[in-house]
Motif scaffolding. Structure first.
Motif, PDB file in Angstrom:
ATOM      1  N   LEU A 243      52.523  35.925  42.350  1.00  0.00           N
ATOM      2  CA  LEU A 243      52.992  34.833  41.487  1.00  0.00           C
ATOM      3  C   LEU A 243      52.018  34.554  40.353  1.00  0.00           C
ATOM      4  CD1 LEU A 243      54.358  32.317  44.160  1.00  0.00           C
ATOM      5  CD2 LEU A 243      55.714  33.491  42.416  1.00  0.00           C
ATOM      6  N   ILE A 244      50.758  34.939  40.524  1.00  0.00           N
ATOM      7  CA  ILE A 244      49.778  34.663  39.471  1.00  0.00           C
ATOM      8  C   ILE A 244      49.906  35.630  38.294  1.00  0.00           C
ATOM      9  CG2 ILE A 244      48.148  33.782  41.173  1.00  0.00           C
ATOM     10  CD1 ILE A 244      46.406  36.218  40.673  1.00  0.00           C
ATOM     11  N   LEU A 276      35.307  24.251  40.532  1.00  0.00           N
ATOM     12  CA  LEU A 276      35.108  23.192  41.528  1.00  0.00           C
ATOM     13  C   LEU A 276      36.375  22.970  42.349  1.00  0.00           C
ATOM     14  CD1 LEU A 276      33.102  20.560  39.426  1.00  0.00           C
ATOM     15  CD2 LEU A 276      32.220  22.082  41.210  1.00  0.00           C
ATOM     16  N   ILE A 277      37.524  22.955  41.672  1.00  0.00           N
ATOM     17  CA  ILE A 277      38.800  22.781  42.369  1.00  0.00           C
ATOM     18  C   ILE A 277      39.035  23.932  43.338  1.00  0.00           C
ATOM     19  CG2 ILE A 277      41.315  22.787  42.051  1.00  0.00           C
ATOM     20  CD1 ILE A 277      40.833  21.305  39.398  1.00  0.00           C
ATOM     21  N   ASN A 278      38.730  25.144  42.888  1.00  0.00           N
ATOM     22  CA  ASN A 278      38.949  26.321  43.714  1.00  0.00           C
ATOM     23  C   ASN A 278      38.070  26.308  44.963  1.00  0.00           C
ATOM     24  OD1 ASN A 278      38.054  29.470  44.212  1.00  0.00           O
ATOM     25  ND2 ASN A 278      40.219  29.258  43.718  1.00  0.00           N
ATOM     26  N   VAL A 279      36.796  25.978  44.784  1.00  0.00           N
ATOM     27  CA  VAL A 279      35.876  25.926  45.926  1.00  0.00           C
ATOM     28  C   VAL A 279      36.326  24.855  46.918  1.00  0.00           C
ATOM     29  CG1 VAL A 279      33.515  25.386  46.653  1.00  0.00           C
ATOM     30  CG2 VAL A 279      33.911  26.810  44.621  1.00  0.00           C
ATOM     31  N   PHE A 280      36.705  23.677  46.404  1.00  0.00           N
ATOM     32  CA  PHE A 280      37.158  22.582  47.266  1.00  0.00           C
ATOM     33  C   PHE A 280      38.410  22.983  48.045  1.00  0.00           C
ATOM     34  CE2 PHE A 280      39.959  18.875  47.799  1.00  0.00           C
ATOM     35  CZ  PHE A 280      39.159  18.094  48.622  1.00  0.00           C
ATOM     36  N   LEU A 281      39.400  23.563  47.346  1.00  0.00           N
ATOM     37  CA  LEU A 281      40.644  23.967  48.011  1.00  0.00           C
ATOM     38  C   LEU A 281      40.396  25.052  49.057  1.00  0.00           C
ATOM     39  CD1 LEU A 281      43.187  24.029  45.028  1.00  0.00           C
ATOM     40  CD2 LEU A 281      43.074  22.370  46.902  1.00  0.00           C
ATOM     41  N   ASN A 282      39.546  26.009  48.717  1.00  0.00           N
ATOM     42  CA  ASN A 282      39.246  27.080  49.669  1.00  0.00           C
ATOM     43  C   ASN A 282      38.592  26.534  50.935  1.00  0.00           C
ATOM     44  OD1 ASN A 282      40.031  29.775  48.752  1.00  0.00           O
ATOM     45  ND2 ASN A 282      38.714  29.408  47.005  1.00  0.00           N
ATOM     46  N   LEU A 283      37.647  25.617  50.771  1.00  0.00           N
ATOM     47  CA  LEU A 283      36.961  25.050  51.933  1.00  0.00           C
ATOM     48  C   LEU A 283      37.927  24.278  52.828  1.00  0.00           C
ATOM     49  CD1 LEU A 283      33.663  23.798  50.262  1.00  0.00           C
ATOM     50  CD2 LEU A 283      33.890  25.704  51.870  1.00  0.00           C
ATOM     51  N   ILE A 284      38.889  23.604  52.225  1.00  0.00           N
ATOM     52  CA  ILE A 284      39.843  22.806  53.001  1.00  0.00           C
ATOM     53  C   ILE A 284      40.960  23.680  53.584  1.00  0.00           C
ATOM     54  CG2 ILE A 284      41.532  20.932  52.913  1.00  0.00           C
ATOM     55  CD1 ILE A 284      38.609  20.024  52.700  1.00  0.00           C
ATOM     56  N   GLY A 293      45.448  30.027  52.793  1.00  0.00           N
ATOM     57  CA  GLY A 293      44.687  29.017  52.060  1.00  0.00           C
ATOM     58  C   GLY A 293      44.028  29.605  50.831  1.00  0.00           C
ATOM     59  N   ALA A 294      43.470  30.821  50.973  1.00  0.00           N
ATOM     60  CA  ALA A 294      42.847  31.497  49.830  1.00  0.00           C
ATOM     61  C   ALA A 294      43.889  31.846  48.777  1.00  0.00           C
ATOM     62  CB  ALA A 294      42.129  32.761  50.308  1.00  0.00           C
ATOM     63  N   ILE A 295      45.065  32.286  49.237  1.00  0.00           N
ATOM     64  CA  ILE A 295      46.146  32.651  48.300  1.00  0.00           C
ATOM     65  C   ILE A 295      46.614  31.430  47.514  1.00  0.00           C
ATOM     66  CG2 ILE A 295      48.523  33.476  48.147  1.00  0.00           C
ATOM     67  CD1 ILE A 295      47.923  35.237  50.612  1.00  0.00           C
ATOM     68  N   TYR A 296      46.876  30.338  48.212  1.00  0.00           N
ATOM     69  CA  TYR A 296      47.347  29.124  47.540  1.00  0.00           C
ATOM     70  C   TYR A 296      46.265  28.550  46.615  1.00  0.00           C
ATOM     71  CZ  TYR A 296      51.097  29.335  51.004  1.00  0.00           C
ATOM     72  OH  TYR A 296      52.167  29.746  51.784  1.00  0.00           O
ATOM     73  N   VAL A 300      46.884  27.961  42.614  1.00  0.00           N
ATOM     74  CA  VAL A 300      46.702  26.623  42.035  1.00  0.00           C
ATOM     75  C   VAL A 300      45.642  26.652  40.934  1.00  0.00           C
ATOM     76  CG1 VAL A 300      45.890  24.268  42.498  1.00  0.00           C
ATOM     77  CG2 VAL A 300      47.488  25.379  44.074  1.00  0.00           C
ATOM     78  N   THR A 301      44.550  27.380  41.173  1.00  0.00           N
ATOM     79  CA  THR A 301      43.481  27.458  40.180  1.00  0.00           C
ATOM     80  C   THR A 301      43.952  28.138  38.904  1.00  0.00           C
ATOM     81  OG1 THR A 301      41.837  27.600  41.958  1.00  0.00           O
ATOM     82  CG2 THR A 301      41.124  28.246  39.753  1.00  0.00           C
ATOM     83  N   GLU A 302      44.658  29.261  39.054  1.00  0.00           N
ATOM     84  CA  GLU A 302      45.165  29.970  37.877  1.00  0.00           C
ATOM     85  C   GLU A 302      46.176  29.111  37.118  1.00  0.00           C
ATOM     86  OE1 GLU A 302      44.171  32.606  36.540  1.00  0.00           O
ATOM     87  OE2 GLU A 302      42.995  33.625  38.074  1.00  0.00           O
ATOM     88  N   LEU A 303      47.011  28.390  37.850  1.00  0.00           N
ATOM     89  CA  LEU A 303      48.002  27.515  37.223  1.00  0.00           C
ATOM     90  C   LEU A 303      47.304  26.380  36.465  1.00  0.00           C
ATOM     91  CD1 LEU A 303      51.040  26.984  36.900  1.00  0.00           C
ATOM     92  CD2 LEU A 303      50.925  25.562  38.950  1.00  0.00           C
ATOM     93  N   PHE A 304      46.259  25.826  37.061  1.00  0.00           N
ATOM     94  CA  PHE A 304      45.496  24.757  36.412  1.00  0.00           C
ATOM     95  C   PHE A 304      44.886  25.243  35.102  1.00  0.00           C
ATOM     96  CE2 PHE A 304      41.301  22.856  35.682  1.00  0.00           C
ATOM     97  CZ  PHE A 304      41.636  21.516  35.547  1.00  0.00           C
TER      98      PHE A 304
END
Length: 322
Positions: A243-244, A276-284, A293-296, A300-304
């Protein structure tokens, strides 16, 4: 430990070969830049491939006449680097004397401050944006090793490699072929720069969707041909991660314009926030849903990044250009 290595002749040579290789990578950019601004893309293409081609040729010669071992592999890299360094110094000499055929010359005067501090001030944003890209594109693999199997990491990495290869197409088009023109239009023809941006956003969307459909229709066959059925599990993750592709095509198109003038600083802010968003999302997310989780997080990061680039450029073209 370092001094112990230096006392060993082999260790010293390996370090010397390593630094010659690193120097050739850095200085070769000046040769590529000289071809790029002169729009000699046939030379640019050849010289971009030359380091790898020369290593392959030297490796073939060594394979026939000499044993292949760690020391000889290091020597192969050093020999290849030697030829690259020679031509890089030649290019630097030409550029220092002003013997460069600049296809697009700006009507405005160039910055007369040639000090190292001014060079650092104007160049650090480009380096930072590259660092942020590497971090948010690789941090998920580092985190994944603590939560999923190595087989799943391999499946994710293969998917990412295929998609990254496809997304090199807009990179070549915008970052190499059109970048000198984009900088020229930014100073001398702002109206055409806006036309170029709006037209290529549409083209990028069409091409991105086209390659998304094409690769999803053919990836099963490609994986089977390259890896038999051993990596068929890649498909489970690839179809989501792909999708990216259209997102990346759009962000590459808009991102090329983000490299001009003071806009590069805004690009750095966006890339830093995206990291920062990517690191936070990956950790969660990785902790809770694993590989997905890594895929999403990546999507999300690329979309942002894509949305921020497009919003920024649209606001700039509608209002204050500077």
């Amino acid at each position: 430990m370092f001094f112990l290595i230096l006392k060993n002749t082999t260790g010293f040579l390996l370090i010397l070969f390593f630094f010659s290789y690193m120097a050739s990578i850095s200085l070769n950019n000046f040769t590529l830049l000289r071809f790029q601004i002169a729009e000699k893309f046939e030379y640019y293409s050849f010289w971009s491939a030359f380091p790898n081609l020369s290593r392959l040729l030297i490796l073939f010669v060594f394979w026939i006449f000499v044993d292949i071992n760690l020391n000889n592999i290091a020597l192969i890299f050093a020999l290849s680097s030697f030829f690259v360094l020679l031509y890089s110094f030649y290019s630097l000499n030409l550029m220092s004397k002003g013997h460069v055929n600049i296809k697009y010359r700006n009507s405005n005067n160039f910055d007369s401050d040639k000090s190292f501090s001014n060079l650092l001030k104007n160049s650090y944003p480009y380096g930072l944006s590259g660092i942020f890209y590497i971090v948010y594109y690789q941090i998920d693999i580092f985190i994944l090793k603590y939560y999923v199997s190595y087989e799943d990491i391999a499946h994710y990495s293969i998917s990412l490699i295929f998609i990254s290869a496809i997304c090199l197409l807009p990179t070549i088009f915008y970052q190499q072929i059109f970048m000198p023109k984009i900088h020229y239009w930014a100073i001398n023809d702002k109206k055409y720069l806006e036309v170029f941006y709006k037209r290529n956003i549409i083209y990028s969307l069409i091409l991105g969707v086209f390659f998304y459909i094409l690769i999803n229709a053919s990836i099963s066959t490609i994986i089977t041909i390259l890896f038999d059925d051993k990596y068929i599990g890649v498909l489970e993750f690839f179809y989501i991660l792909s999708l990216i592709i259209p997102i990346k095509f759009l962000s590459q198109s808009a991102g090329a314009l983000m490299n001009i003038g003071n806009w590069i600083k805004n690009k750095v802010y966006i890339m830093g926030l995206a990291t920062l968003i990517n690191v936070f999302l990956n950790l969660i997310l990785i902790k809770n849903i694993g590989l997905y989780g890594a895929i999403y997080s990546t999507i999300v990061t690329e979309l942002f990044i894509m949305v921020c680039f497009i919003i920024f450029l649209n606001l700039k073209f509608r209002g204050d250009y500077e």
